[in-house]
Write an enzyme that holds these catalytic residues in place. Structure first.
Site, PDB file in Angstrom:
ATOM      1  N   THR A  32       0.838  -1.214   0.000  1.00 38.00           N
ATOM      2  CA  THR A  32       0.000   0.000   0.000  1.00 38.00           C
ATOM      3  C   THR A  32       0.870   1.260   0.000  1.00 38.00           C
ATOM      4  OG1 THR A  32      -0.167  -0.113   2.416  1.00 38.00           O
ATOM      5  CG2 THR A  32      -2.007  -1.039   1.143  1.00 38.00           C
ATOM      6  N   PHE A  39      -6.960  -4.970  -0.161  1.00 37.10           N
ATOM      7  CA  PHE A  39      -8.303  -5.462  -0.502  1.00 37.10           C
ATOM      8  C   PHE A  39      -9.336  -5.117   0.554  1.00 37.10           C
ATOM      9  CE2 PHE A  39      -7.229  -7.708  -4.289  1.00 37.10           C
ATOM     10  CZ  PHE A  39      -5.883  -8.007  -4.147  1.00 37.10           C
ATOM     11  N   ARG A  40      -8.932  -5.233   1.864  1.00 34.04           N
ATOM     12  CA  ARG A  40      -9.972  -5.188   2.901  1.00 34.04           C
ATOM     13  C   ARG A  40      -9.860  -3.998   3.852  1.00 34.04           C
ATOM     14  NH1 ARG A  40      -8.438 -10.056   1.431  1.00 34.04           N
ATOM     15  NH2 ARG A  40     -10.071 -11.342   0.473  1.00 34.04           N
ATOM     16  N   ASP A 108       2.089  -8.260  -7.558  1.00 38.16           N
ATOM     17  CA  ASP A 108       2.596  -7.005  -8.131  1.00 38.16           C
ATOM     18  C   ASP A 108       4.080  -7.029  -8.483  1.00 38.16           C
ATOM     19  OD1 ASP A 108       2.230  -5.668  -4.755  1.00 38.16           O
ATOM     20  OD2 ASP A 108       3.926  -6.767  -5.614  1.00 38.16           O
ATOM     21  N   HIS A 125      -0.364 -16.550  -5.283  1.00 38.33           N
ATOM     22  CA  HIS A 125      -1.526 -16.152  -6.101  1.00 38.33           C
ATOM     23  C   HIS A 125      -1.108 -15.712  -7.488  1.00 38.33           C
ATOM     24  CE1 HIS A 125      -3.811 -15.359  -2.090  1.00 38.33           C
ATOM     25  NE2 HIS A 125      -3.737 -16.626  -2.399  1.00 38.33           N
ATOM     26  N   CYS A 136      -4.616 -21.883 -26.183  1.00 36.26           N
ATOM     27  CA  CYS A 136      -3.337 -22.364 -26.753  1.00 36.26           C
ATOM     28  C   CYS A 136      -2.169 -22.168 -25.789  1.00 36.26           C
ATOM     29  CB  CYS A 136      -3.058 -21.639 -28.073  1.00 36.26           C
ATOM     30  SG  CYS A 136      -2.605 -19.903 -27.874  1.00 36.26           S
ATOM     31  N   CYS A 158      -6.731 -13.791 -27.259  1.00 36.55           N
ATOM     32  CA  CYS A 158      -5.408 -14.238 -27.708  1.00 36.55           C
ATOM     33  C   CYS A 158      -5.214 -13.879 -29.178  1.00 36.55           C
ATOM     34  CB  CYS A 158      -5.306 -15.758 -27.523  1.00 36.55           C
ATOM     35  SG  CYS A 158      -3.814 -16.467 -28.231  1.00 36.55           S
ATOM     36  N   CYS A 161      -4.929 -17.278 -31.320  1.00 32.31           N
ATOM     37  CA  CYS A 161      -6.033 -18.221 -31.594  1.00 32.31           C
ATOM     38  C   CYS A 161      -7.384 -17.666 -31.179  1.00 32.31           C
ATOM     39  CB  CYS A 161      -5.772 -19.533 -30.841  1.00 32.31           C
ATOM     40  SG  CYS A 161      -6.125 -19.415 -29.078  1.00 32.31           S
ATOM     41  N   ASN A 224       1.258  -5.359  11.163  1.00 33.93           N
ATOM     42  CA  ASN A 224      -0.003  -5.169  10.451  1.00 33.93           C
ATOM     43  C   ASN A 224      -0.771  -4.011  11.065  1.00 33.93           C
ATOM     44  OD1 ASN A 224      -1.320  -6.524   8.163  1.00 33.93           O
ATOM     45  ND2 ASN A 224      -3.082  -6.580   9.565  1.00 33.93           N
TER      46      ASN A 224
HETATM   47  N1  APR Z   1       1.558  -1.502   6.810  1.00 37.16           N
HETATM   48  C1  APR Z   1       1.100  -2.557   7.541  1.00 37.16           C
HETATM   49  N2  APR Z   1      -0.115  -3.134   7.338  1.00 37.16           N
HETATM   50  C2  APR Z   1      -0.881  -2.609   6.355  1.00 37.16           C
HETATM   51  C3  APR Z   1      -0.481  -1.509   5.564  1.00 37.16           C
HETATM   52  C4  APR Z   1       0.800  -0.948   5.833  1.00 37.16           C
HETATM   53  N3  APR Z   1       1.261   0.084   5.120  1.00 37.16           N
HETATM   54  N4  APR Z   1      -1.481  -1.226   4.669  1.00 37.16           N
HETATM   55  C5  APR Z   1      -2.472  -2.117   4.915  1.00 37.16           C
HETATM   56  N5  APR Z   1      -2.111  -2.948   5.921  1.00 37.16           N
HETATM   57  C6  APR Z   1      -2.838  -4.094   6.451  1.00 37.16           C
HETATM   58  C7  APR Z   1      -4.328  -3.893   6.529  1.00 37.16           C
HETATM   59  O1  APR Z   1      -4.682  -3.384   7.814  1.00 37.16           O
HETATM   60  C8  APR Z   1      -4.858  -5.317   6.322  1.00 37.16           C
HETATM   61  O2  APR Z   1      -4.992  -5.991   7.570  1.00 37.16           O
HETATM   62  O3  APR Z   1      -2.628  -5.131   5.520  1.00 37.16           O
HETATM   63  C9  APR Z   1      -3.758  -6.005   5.519  1.00 37.16           C
HETATM   64  C10 APR Z   1      -4.158  -6.271   4.078  1.00 37.16           C
HETATM   65  O4  APR Z   1      -5.150  -7.264   4.124  1.00 37.16           O
HETATM   66  P1  APR Z   1      -5.983  -7.617   2.800  1.00 37.16           P
HETATM   67  O5  APR Z   1      -6.389  -6.351   2.141  1.00 37.16           O
HETATM   68  O6  APR Z   1      -7.011  -8.621   3.196  1.00 37.16           O
HETATM   69  O7  APR Z   1      -4.904  -8.277   1.829  1.00 37.16           O
HETATM   70  P2  APR Z   1      -4.388  -9.774   1.876  1.00 37.16           P
HETATM   71  O8  APR Z   1      -4.389 -10.306   3.273  1.00 37.16           O
HETATM   72  O9  APR Z   1      -3.121  -9.808   1.132  1.00 37.16           O
HETATM   73  O10 APR Z   1      -5.523 -10.536   1.019  1.00 37.16           O
HETATM   74  C11 APR Z   1      -5.285 -11.884   0.706  1.00 37.16           C
HETATM   75  O11 APR Z   1      -7.248 -11.863  -0.724  1.00 37.16           O
HETATM   76  O12 APR Z   1      -8.488 -10.788  -2.350  1.00 37.16           O
HETATM   77  C12 APR Z   1      -7.580 -11.799  -2.125  1.00 37.16           C
HETATM   78  O13 APR Z   1      -6.068 -12.704  -3.645  1.00 37.16           O
HETATM   79  C13 APR Z   1      -6.309 -11.564  -2.881  1.00 37.16           C
HETATM   80  O14 APR Z   1      -4.028 -12.001  -2.197  1.00 37.16           O
HETATM   81  C14 APR Z   1      -5.255 -11.416  -1.792  1.00 37.16           C
HETATM   82  C15 APR Z   1      -5.871 -12.193  -0.647  1.00 37.16           C
END
Ligand code: APR
Length: 243
Positions: A32, A39-40, A108, A125, A136, A158, A161, A224
């Site tokens: 981020t 995502f969440r 990424d 992933h 193909c 593609c 094909c 986190n």
């Molecule tokens: N530093 C620390 N933590 C962070 C930061 C940061 N700069 N920015 C965000 N976060 C935390 C958020 O608080 C959240 O708990 O990172 C976590 C990201 O969680 P998700 O958005 O759920 O991402 P992730 O756990 O990687 O999702 C897993 O879900 O949608 C699918 O395939 C997709 O790989 C992804 C999987």
């Protein structure tokens, strides 16, 4: 807060220094600070798009779903994103010989672009560097597909094909690459320390990795911004930014 975090970082550094086999496990939160939304978190990708629209089955069945997929990718995963200090610090640990591997849920390519050795990055992933034809199996670089999307193509197929072209990321409902999952699981079970950075730990089987580490007696450090189901199992819990 600062003073307390300082102590926690010292405690984490102590564990890393003493560890014989450290593994990093990362999620979208490590990217981020590179400008790629997670995502969440509030404002994250699943607050703008409905994950129900992004299953493998829908992608196969419906050109409209494919258009939405390509739109999400173009809008969220800008090719101009750069690694941030978190990616560089993980790569530095690798160069110091202090990291067995990086197991990442991210698509990424920023760990590799920060200098983490490619063969030591397990992309559970998949990644967005490529798109693959489901008929193909021809592969196209995401740069090439981005050019087609820029030129107005909404649902690229593609060129060879005219089969369905799919980003090489793993979609909901799609199985993870078996060899990568196997290798990552082995490293998770063999490590004595796992750095868990930037993940809600809510998507399986990826989220089993820190559980395998704990089951094998390893310590876990969690960095986190929001709570995770494993917070109480962490030897060190840093509620702070990965960078
Ligand atoms: N530093 C620390 N933590 C962070 C930061 C940061 N700069 N920015 C965000 N976060 C935390 C958020 O608080 C959240 O708990 O990172 C976590 C990201 O969680 P998700 O958005 O759920 O991402 P992730 O756990 O990687 O999702 C897993 O879900 O949608 C699918 O395939 C997709 O790989 C992804 C999987």
């Amino acid at each position: 807060m600062e003073q307390q975090t300082g102590h926690l970082i010292d405690a984490a550094a102590e564990l890393i220094a003493r560890s014989k086999r450290t593994v990093a496990f990362t999620g979208a939160g490590v990217s981020t600070e590179s400008g790629i939304p997670d995502f969440r978190s509030p404002g994250g990708i699943w607050s703008k798009f409905d994950p129900e629209d992004f299953t493998y089955q829908k992608f196969l069945a419906d050109p409209g779903a494919r258009r939405k997929h390509w739109e999400l990718i173009r809008g969220s995963f800008s090719a101009t994103a750069r690694p941030n200090p978190a990616h560089y610090a993980i790569a530095e640990l690798g160069r110091m010989g202090k990291l067995e591997c990086v197991i990442t849920q991210n698509v990424d390519d920023l760990h590799q672009r920060a200098g983490s050795q490619g063969q030591k990055v397990f992309e559970l992933h998949g990644n967005l560097k490529w798109a693959v034809c489901l008929s193909c199996h021809e592969r196209y670089s995401s740069d090439e597909v981005a050019r087609w999307l820029e030129s107005g193509v909404e649902v690229p197929d593609c060129p060879a094909c005219h089969g369905v072209l799919k980003p090489a990321a793993v979609f909901f409902g799609e199985s993870l690459p078996v060899a990568v999952l196997q290798a990552a699981t082995e490293h998770a079970r063999a490590c004595d320390l796992m750095l868990v950075i930037g993940s809600t730990l809510t998507v399986y089987p990826a989220a089993y990795m820190p559980v395998y580490a704990l089951e094998s007696g390893a310590r876990v450090i969690i960095v986190n911004l929001s709570p995770t189901p494993l917070d109480r199992d962490a030897a060190v819990l840093i509620r702070g930014k990965a960078g």
